[in-house]
Scaffold this active site. Structure first.
Site, PDB file in Angstrom:
ATOM      1  N   GLU A 101       0.358  -0.892  -0.054  1.00 12.48           N
ATOM      2  CA  GLU A 101      -0.231  -0.220   0.390  1.00 12.48           C
ATOM      3  C   GLU A 101       1.125   0.900  -0.024  1.00 12.48           C
ATOM      4  OE1 GLU A 101      -2.802   1.339  -0.672  1.00 12.48           O
ATOM      5  OE2 GLU A 101      -3.977   1.318   0.829  1.00 12.48           O
ATOM      6  N   ASP A 102       0.078   2.114  -1.089  1.00 12.79           N
ATOM      7  CA  ASP A 102       0.641   3.098  -0.550  1.00 12.79           C
ATOM      8  C   ASP A 102       1.174   4.367   0.576  1.00 12.79           C
ATOM      9  OD1 ASP A 102      -1.329   4.252  -0.875  1.00 12.79           O
ATOM     10  OD2 ASP A 102      -1.694   5.817  -2.539  1.00 12.79           O
ATOM     11  N   ASP A 105      -3.919   5.739   6.333  1.00 12.25           N
ATOM     12  CA  ASP A 105      -4.350   7.524   6.575  1.00 12.25           C
ATOM     13  C   ASP A 105      -5.373   7.177   7.606  1.00 12.25           C
ATOM     14  OD1 ASP A 105      -4.277  10.375   6.809  1.00 12.25           O
ATOM     15  OD2 ASP A 105      -5.873  10.212   5.316  1.00 12.25           O
ATOM     16  N   PHE A 154      -0.845  16.339   3.687  1.00 10.66           N
ATOM     17  CA  PHE A 154      -0.676  15.539   2.149  1.00 10.66           C
ATOM     18  C   PHE A 154       0.469  15.691   1.843  1.00 10.66           C
ATOM     19  CE2 PHE A 154      -3.359  15.638  -1.618  1.00 10.66           C
ATOM     20  CZ  PHE A 154      -3.708  14.573  -1.443  1.00 10.66           C
TER      21      PHE A 154
HETATM   22  P1  5GP Z   1      -7.351   6.044   4.505  1.00 11.63           P
HETATM   23  O1  5GP Z   1      -8.724   4.888   4.006  1.00 11.63           O
HETATM   24  O2  5GP Z   1      -6.219   5.612   5.454  1.00 11.63           O
HETATM   25  O3  5GP Z   1      -7.646   7.118   4.861  1.00 11.63           O
HETATM   26  O4  5GP Z   1      -6.660   5.843   2.971  1.00 11.63           O
HETATM   27  C1  5GP Z   1      -6.111   5.261   1.860  1.00 11.63           C
HETATM   28  C2  5GP Z   1      -6.071   6.169   0.749  1.00 11.63           C
HETATM   29  O5  5GP Z   1      -6.185   7.302   0.894  1.00 11.63           O
HETATM   30  C3  5GP Z   1      -4.484   5.931   0.843  1.00 11.63           C
HETATM   31  O6  5GP Z   1      -4.337   4.602  -0.100  1.00 11.63           O
HETATM   32  C4  5GP Z   1      -4.544   6.907  -0.876  1.00 11.63           C
HETATM   33  O7  5GP Z   1      -5.076   6.003  -1.813  1.00 11.63           O
HETATM   34  C5  5GP Z   1      -5.138   7.983   0.215  1.00 11.63           C
HETATM   35  N1  5GP Z   1      -4.478   9.148   0.823  1.00 11.63           N
HETATM   36  C6  5GP Z   1      -4.636   9.123   2.100  1.00 11.63           C
HETATM   37  N2  5GP Z   1      -3.723  10.123   2.583  1.00 11.63           N
HETATM   38  C7  5GP Z   1      -3.000  10.531   1.243  1.00 11.63           C
HETATM   39  C8  5GP Z   1      -1.699  11.520   1.277  1.00 11.63           C
HETATM   40  O8  5GP Z   1      -1.607  11.997   2.324  1.00 11.63           O
HETATM   41  N3  5GP Z   1      -1.805  11.627  -0.154  1.00 11.63           N
HETATM   42  C9  5GP Z   1      -1.997  11.074  -0.905  1.00 11.63           C
HETATM   43  N4  5GP Z   1      -2.061  11.711  -2.453  1.00 11.63           N
HETATM   44  N5  5GP Z   1      -3.149  10.161  -1.387  1.00 11.63           N
HETATM   45  C10 5GP Z   1      -3.230  10.067   0.598  1.00 11.63           C
END
Ligand code: 5GP
Length: 180
Positions: A101-102, A105, A154
């Site tokens: 995963e990237d 968050d 972000f």
């Molecule tokens: P979560 O469900 O953990 O909140 O977010 C997961 C997805 O949201 C990540 O796989 C990514 O695609 C996107 N995301 C979360 N934080 C960031 C950020 O700081 N930058 C970007 N570009 N995408 C984010």
């Protein structure tokens, strides 16, 4: 001349810093998965560059699968809604799956995906995330391999987008104030 990228983004992790950390993760994964049939499961689209670099840093006969998951509808805030947009091409049953995963968050996307994967009866499931933002966590997610822990920024680049743009930056950066 100042490039578009320099005007838009401040560098957080430059390319060589990313590659050095990925080499370390690859070496650790190589040790941990000795004798196991490993599948890297790349979560689209943010992990596309990470998985290709990580795969080449792992010295094992692995396979790579892609899973499309969407939790963002543009902008910088999670919608909380997760959809599978592209599914794997081969069953994950009895495979040792390492989810790539990237960024974790809020953790909501990964919570959904891990539940979805468990129903496919893999031999094991572990998680490797290039970035983690623990200050934003809404659910507890255990990350087995973490590249970097970051503050509440972000971030864009190296696969991470802002409204589908900026994925192609070779580094990870933070949008400059006013650039969004
Ligand atoms: P979560 O469900 O953990 O909140 O977010 C997961 C997805 O949201 C990540 O796989 C990514 O695609 C996107 N995301 C979360 N934080 C960031 C950020 O700081 N930058 C970007 N570009 N995408 C984010």
């Amino acid at each position: 001349m100042i490039t578009f990228h320099e005007k838009t983004v401040d560098v957080l992790y430059e390319e060589k810093t990313l590659q050095a950390r990925i080499a370390e993760l690859g070496a650790q994964i190589t040790r941990d998965y000795q004798g196991k049939d490993l599948t890297l499961l790349c979560v689209l689209k943010g992990s596309i560059f990470f998985v290709t670099d990580l795969a080449r840093a792992i010295d094992l006969p692995l396979t790579i699968e892609f899973l499309g998951a969407s939790s963002y509808h543009g902008g910088t805030e999670s919608s909380g809604e997760v959809r599978i947009t592209t599914d794997v091409s081969t069953p994950l049953k009895d495979r040792h799956v390492l989810v790539v995963e990237d960024i974790i968050d809020t953790g909501l996307t990964m919570k959904f995906l891990l539940g979805n994967l468990a129903a496919r009866h893999p031999a094991s499931v572990k998680l490797c995330s290039l970035l983690a933002k623990p200050s934003r966590a809404k659910v507890q997610i255990d990350i087995d391999y973490t590249g970097f822990v970051i503050d509440d920024h972000f971030v864009v680049g190296y696969g991470l987008d802002y409204e589908e743009r900026l994925r192609n930056l070779p580094f990870i950066g933070v949008m400059k104030p006013g650039a969004i």
